[in-house]
Scaffold this active site. Structure first.
Site, PDB file in Angstrom:
ATOM      1  N   ASN A 108      18.956  33.803  82.091  1.00 19.16           N
ATOM      2  CA  ASN A 108      20.286  33.302  82.413  1.00 19.16           C
ATOM      3  C   ASN A 108      20.519  33.406  83.916  1.00 19.16           C
ATOM      4  O   ASN A 108      19.719  34.010  84.631  1.00 19.16           O
ATOM      5  CB  ASN A 108      21.356  34.129  81.694  1.00 19.16           C
ATOM      6  CG  ASN A 108      21.517  33.740  80.223  1.00 19.16           C
ATOM      7  OD1 ASN A 108      21.156  32.642  79.820  1.00 19.16           O
ATOM      8  ND2 ASN A 108      22.081  34.643  79.442  1.00 19.16           N
ATOM      9  N   HIS A 130      11.014  30.160  73.916  1.00 20.25           N
ATOM     10  CA  HIS A 130      10.959  31.368  73.087  1.00 20.25           C
ATOM     11  C   HIS A 130      10.525  32.559  73.946  1.00 20.25           C
ATOM     12  O   HIS A 130       9.414  32.527  74.497  1.00 20.25           O
ATOM     13  CB  HIS A 130       9.942  31.138  71.962  1.00 20.25           C
ATOM     14  CG  HIS A 130       9.932  32.223  70.918  1.00 20.25           C
ATOM     15  ND1 HIS A 130      10.561  33.439  71.090  1.00 20.25           N
ATOM     16  CD2 HIS A 130       9.366  32.273  69.702  1.00 20.25           C
ATOM     17  CE1 HIS A 130      10.380  34.174  70.015  1.00 20.25           C
ATOM     18  NE2 HIS A 130       9.658  33.495  69.156  1.00 20.25           N
ATOM     19  N   HIS A 178      23.573  27.050  74.009  1.00 17.92           N
ATOM     20  CA  HIS A 178      22.846  26.331  75.069  1.00 17.92           C
ATOM     21  C   HIS A 178      22.579  24.878  74.679  1.00 17.92           C
ATOM     22  O   HIS A 178      21.540  24.309  75.016  1.00 17.92           O
ATOM     23  CB  HIS A 178      21.519  27.029  75.405  1.00 17.92           C
ATOM     24  CG  HIS A 178      21.678  28.419  75.936  1.00 17.92           C
ATOM     25  ND1 HIS A 178      21.762  28.708  77.274  1.00 17.92           N
ATOM     26  CD2 HIS A 178      21.793  29.614  75.299  1.00 17.92           C
ATOM     27  CE1 HIS A 178      21.901  30.014  77.450  1.00 17.92           C
ATOM     28  NE2 HIS A 178      21.939  30.591  76.266  1.00 17.92           N
TER      29      HIS A 178
HETATM   30 FE1  HDD Z   1      19.303  33.065  73.542  1.00 19.11          FE
HETATM   31  C1  HDD Z   1      18.792  29.739  73.306  1.00 19.11           C
HETATM   32  C2  HDD Z   1      19.003  32.895  76.953  1.00 19.11           C
HETATM   33  C3  HDD Z   1      20.152  36.397  73.807  1.00 19.11           C
HETATM   34  C4  HDD Z   1      19.270  33.325  70.198  1.00 19.11           C
HETATM   35  N1  HDD Z   1      18.968  31.607  74.868  1.00 19.11           N
HETATM   36  C5  HDD Z   1      18.781  30.281  74.578  1.00 19.11           C
HETATM   37  C6  HDD Z   1      18.564  29.549  75.787  1.00 19.11           C
HETATM   38  C7  HDD Z   1      18.636  30.439  76.817  1.00 19.11           C
HETATM   39  C8  HDD Z   1      18.879  31.737  76.233  1.00 19.11           C
HETATM   40  C9  HDD Z   1      18.493  30.144  78.279  1.00 19.11           C
HETATM   41  C10 HDD Z   1      18.338  28.053  75.878  1.00 19.11           C
HETATM   42  C11 HDD Z   1      16.899  27.690  75.778  1.00 19.11           C
HETATM   43  C12 HDD Z   1      16.711  26.224  76.024  1.00 19.11           C
HETATM   44  O1  HDD Z   1      16.981  25.777  77.149  1.00 19.11           O
HETATM   45  O2  HDD Z   1      16.329  25.545  75.081  1.00 19.11           O
HETATM   46  N2  HDD Z   1      19.598  34.364  75.066  1.00 19.11           N
HETATM   47  C13 HDD Z   1      19.314  34.121  76.385  1.00 19.11           C
HETATM   48  C14 HDD Z   1      19.410  35.356  77.131  1.00 19.11           C
HETATM   49  C15 HDD Z   1      19.749  36.339  76.247  1.00 19.11           C
HETATM   50  C16 HDD Z   1      19.848  35.715  74.945  1.00 19.11           C
HETATM   51  C17 HDD Z   1      19.160  35.480  78.618  1.00 19.11           C
HETATM   52  C18 HDD Z   1      19.959  37.789  76.473  1.00 19.11           C
HETATM   53  C19 HDD Z   1      19.418  38.460  77.418  1.00 19.11           C
HETATM   54  N3  HDD Z   1      19.680  34.570  72.244  1.00 19.11           N
HETATM   55  C20 HDD Z   1      19.974  35.879  72.547  1.00 19.11           C
HETATM   56  C21 HDD Z   1      20.042  36.655  71.326  1.00 19.11           C
HETATM   57  C22 HDD Z   1      19.767  35.789  70.297  1.00 19.11           C
HETATM   58  C23 HDD Z   1      19.557  34.490  70.900  1.00 19.11           C
HETATM   59  C24 HDD Z   1      20.327  38.134  71.265  1.00 19.11           C
HETATM   60  C25 HDD Z   1      19.706  36.026  68.821  1.00 19.11           C
HETATM   61  C26 HDD Z   1      19.568  37.159  68.237  1.00 19.11           C
HETATM   62  N4  HDD Z   1      19.145  31.744  72.024  1.00 19.11           N
HETATM   63  C27 HDD Z   1      19.106  32.081  70.717  1.00 19.11           C
HETATM   64  C28 HDD Z   1      18.803  30.918  69.811  1.00 19.11           C
HETATM   65  C29 HDD Z   1      18.631  29.743  70.827  1.00 19.11           C
HETATM   66  C30 HDD Z   1      18.891  30.425  72.158  1.00 19.11           C
HETATM   67  C31 HDD Z   1      19.764  30.711  68.718  1.00 19.11           C
HETATM   68  C32 HDD Z   1      19.445  28.495  70.583  1.00 19.11           C
HETATM   69  C33 HDD Z   1      18.532  27.337  70.820  1.00 19.11           C
HETATM   70  C34 HDD Z   1      17.227  27.923  70.960  1.00 19.11           C
HETATM   71  O3  HDD Z   1      17.306  29.285  70.835  1.00 19.11           O
HETATM   72  O4  HDD Z   1      16.185  27.329  71.149  1.00 19.11           O
HETATM   73  O5  HDD Z   1      17.651  31.138  69.093  1.00 19.11           O
END
Ligand code: HDD
Length: 716
Positions: free
Chosen positions: A151, A342, A78
């Site tokens: 999402n 978060h 993202h």
């Molecule tokens: Fe995630 C970012 C949505 C599963 C780990 N995620 C991130 C963002 C969105 C989502 C919208 C962007 C946030 C922003 O605008 O800053 N992610 C989802 C959805 C998931 C999902 C809807 C499943 C239903 N994500 C998911 C899993 C993991 C992560 C299973 C890790 C185990 N996601 C992350 C992250 C991020 C992230 C690496 C990257 C940047 C951030 O968090 O702030 O921690």
């Protein structure tokens, strides 16, 4: 209307809070970071005017050092995003289900900051990639920040967070050559997906037009996981969150998406920004599906499995409030880049479920901010700090802003009279939902998570024929970019489980056969487990179709904010322009005058008509519809501009409405005119003749005239 910011700041507690960090430098001297006024910002300090620069030059050193440190790591997923401020307002009190303060009082506006994103691409990648879109909302509630990090697709690729790094490694550019950017059409992604049958449902959505939205303002949003509402009596209700855009849900064609990426890779970002600047504030209704705890095991899928949705046919979506985005950020980095979402940021009245994907996320998001934002005080960054009072005994760390006074930083203490106090539950103290758990510690997947195909089939069956064809095309394109036949065949094996015709059509486009032998479907099993135990099953789903899953059943008729190109040249008829403009603007559409140069055209009446874009600086793909006003001289001129004809050809290819006030040979220059059934032009979205504004409005409201795709005879 200009950016509402300062005017509305007094009405929005978060904007008021941000005001103390805003800086505009108006009527101020240029200074160093230490406040020393700078006399010469053009020349470094040198030994003589041709001499070497001097180390002593603190002005040069400070400026360059700060510049050298401007970049922070982009989000691992993202990374590419766009955001806006706004507010949320509930329609009626939800106290029966939740005690969350921001869901009680319809007169209260809760400030929000909402960020949309693509998943796979880097920060500078195109907006129009085929990809899932992130939809994150930070509610600055009076009880603390609540983040709904969802999402635009209601399900996910994997069931357990332990697979997330694998999924992302597979979809990101390949590690040896960092190709391709912001695209899933490559070997590693499909290799992984073909070995992970649990992704079958999500991949159907990702190959649909949901993954190439027309606008961020025209996407649905989903919380994905099942969460829990808790009311003041402690009673829990499972809840699924939905965002429904008031403008309807719309996509573009794949050909268009690829061309937009070249013409304006900021297309979605610009569209969101422009809509807000022009006062056409994007709006979504928040919907909830409420599932009583007694019904937890009632369905033929597990509500804790993030690869499943709860069909609206089974549990209707109740609209409970509205979000309006009405202010663009002042500074991209300070706000959009530094905002830290978060799913673990919850408030009393909302709680988690045991979904193993959600549980893993609860760890990942803080962890990633520590790296990305550089330390444990990222909650103090203006965009992240709550408007609710914040007091605790956490101390120090990089870039600490708060100056904590006093002798104690522990609990319990007597030296500070026990401050800060713990809150009783009646005083708003958070208490986790006391779910009873009696289980063995195991590394296992529940039997109830094993049906990977029923909902993939449900999704496919719920699409219109046109949408199904787009899915077939998308699989054919993506798998066509895969070099390994083995991977393609394994994917066809999975698609065959979803829908046999789908698999057959894709196979035929690839020039290979659907494998006859049914191979073991799930290759991702633990080493010492019986693969049989992991072999996917298919249940007997209680419904065959759910119209809510088809975009084409969603939100047609509204033409607000649609971009209409008026193709003009000198001699264009005044009334023909003005009447249509008035009719379209009355419905909220945006008129763009496109002309031979970027300044003006002279109308037949001798007036000057301001041009918004020249043919050479814009492209048909950034518009929703086309209108050629009458005026013989203008038409003659347009005929000589190949790009003007290309606008019509390509607009037709992309199934967009076209209106021509007067046909005197211009349409004959196009590829499509000769093949059209002249008696049924309007059924095909081609409107010819003066005074047909209401027909044109109706046509734009239909979004696209997909029947044209059957011909596919336009080489544009
Ligand atoms: Fe995630 C970012 C949505 C599963 C780990 N995620 C991130 C963002 C969105 C989502 C919208 C962007 C946030 C922003 O605008 O800053 N992610 C989802 C959805 C998931 C999902 C809807 C499943 C239903 N994500 C998911 C899993 C993991 C992560 C299973 C890790 C185990 N996601 C992350 C992250 C991020 C992230 C690496 C990257 C940047 C951030 O968090 O702030 O921690």
């Amino acid at each position: 209307m200009k950016n509402e910011g300062s005017k509305k700041a007094s009405e929005n507690e978060k904007l008021k809070d941000l005001e103390r960090n805003r800086e505009i430098s108006k009527d101020q001297f240029l200074t160093t970071n230490q406040g020393v006024k700078i006399n010469d910002d053009q020349n470094s300090l040198k030994a003589g005017d041709r001499g070497a620069s001097l180390l002593e030059d603190f002005i040069l050193r400070e400026k360059i050092t700060h510049f050298d440190h401007e970049r922070i790591p982009e989000r691992i997923v993202h990374a590419r995003g766009s955001a806006a401020h706004g507010y949320f307002q509930v329609y009626e009190s939800m106290e029966k289900y939740t005690k969350a303060g921001f869901l009680q009082d319809p007169s209260k506006k809760t400030p929000v900051f909402t960020r949309f994103s693509t998943v796979a691409g880097f920060r500078g990648s195109t907006d129009l990639a085929r990809d899932v879109r992130g939809f994150s909302v930070k509610f600055y509630t009076e009880e603390g920040n609540y983040d709904l990090v969802g999402n635009n697709i209601p399900v996910f690729f994997i069931q357990d967070a332990i697979k997330f790094p694998d999924l992302i490694h597979a979809v990101k550019p390949e590690p040896h050559n960092e190709i391709p950017q912001a695209a899933s059409a490559h070997d590693t992604f499909w290799d992984f997906i073909s070995l992970m049958p649990e992704s079958a449902h999500m991949i159907m959505w990702a190959m649909s037009d949901r993954a190439i939205p027309r606008s961020l303002r025209m996407m649905e949003g989903f919380g994905v996981h099942t969460f829990r509402f808790v009311n003041k009596d402690g009673k829990g209700t499972f809840v699924k969150f939905h965002w429904k855009p008031l403008l309807g849900t719309h996509g573009v064609t794949w050909d268009e998406a690829q061309k937009i990426s070249g013409n304006d890779s900021d297309f979605h970002r610009r569209d969101l920004w422009d809509a807000i600047e022009s006062g056409q504030f994007p709006e979504w209704e928040l919907g909830v599906q409420l599932i009583p705890e007694e019904d937890e095991h009632k369905y033929d899928f597990d509500i804790l499995d993030a690869t499943k949705l709860v069909p609206e046919e089974l549990v209707p979506v109740k609209k409970i409030g509205k979000m309006v985005l009405n202010r663009n950020p002042d500074n991209f980095f300070a706000e959009t880049e530094q905002v830290a979402f978060h799913p673990g940021h919850i408030v009393p009245g909302i709680d988690f479920s045991n979904d193993p994907l959600l549980q893993g996320r609860l760890f990942s998001y803080t962890d990633t901010q520590l790296k990305r934002l550089g330390g444990p005080n990222f909650h103090e960054i203006p965009i992240n700090r709550p408007i609710a009072p914040m007091h605790n005994n956490q101390r120090d760390g990089h870039m600490r802003q708060e100056i904590n006074k006093g002798q104690t930083s522990y609990q319990p203490n007597s030296l500070r009279g026990g401050c800060p106090f713990q809150a009783k539950i009646a005083e708003g103290g958070f208490d986790s939902y006391p779910e009873k758990i009696d289980a063995k510690k195991v590394r296992e997947r529940s039997e109830s998570f094993k049906d990977h195909f029923s909902q993939a089939t449900l999704f496919y069956n719920s699409q219109t024929e046109v949408e199904q064809q787009h899915i077939i095309n998308a699989f054919s394109f993506e798998l066509g970019k895969v070099g390994e036949t083995e991977v393609q065949e394994r994917m066809l094996g999975l698609l065959n489980e979803v829908n046999k015709d789908l698999a057959k059509e894709v196979a035929s486009n690839l020039g290979i056969k659907v494998p006859k032998k049914k191979e073991q479907l799930n290759h991702g099993v633990p080493a010492d487990y019986d693969p049989e135990r992991y072999e996917p099953t298919k249940s007997n789903p209680s419904i065959e179709k759910d119209p809510a899953l088809s975009m084409m059943h969603n939100g047609f008729g509204n033409i607000a904010t649609r971009q209409v190109a008026f193709l003009c040249a000198d001699g264009v008829d005044d009334n023909s322009v003005n009447d249509m403009k008035k009719a379209l603007e009355k419905e909220g559409a945006m008129v763009n005058i496109v002309g031979p140069n970027s300044t003006e055209v002279k109308t037949a009446g001798g007036k000057s008509l301001k041009v918004d874009a020249a043919f050479r600086t814009t492209a048909s793909v950034v518009f929703d519809a086309f209108y050629v006003p009458s005026g013989e001289k203008a038409h003659k001129a347009l005929k000589k501009i190949p790009k003007a004809i290309h606008f019509l050809n390509e607009g037709y290819k992309h199934c967009k409405p076209i209106a021509v006030a007067q046909e005197n040979g211009l349409l004959e220059e196009t590829y499509f005119w000769k093949d059209l059934d002249k008696k049924n032009l309007e059924e095909d979205g081609v409107i010819v003749g003066e005074g047909k504004s209401s027909e044109f409005v109706k046509a734009i409201g239909k979004h696209r005239f997909w029947k044209r795709e059957e011909k596919d005879s336009i080489p544009a």
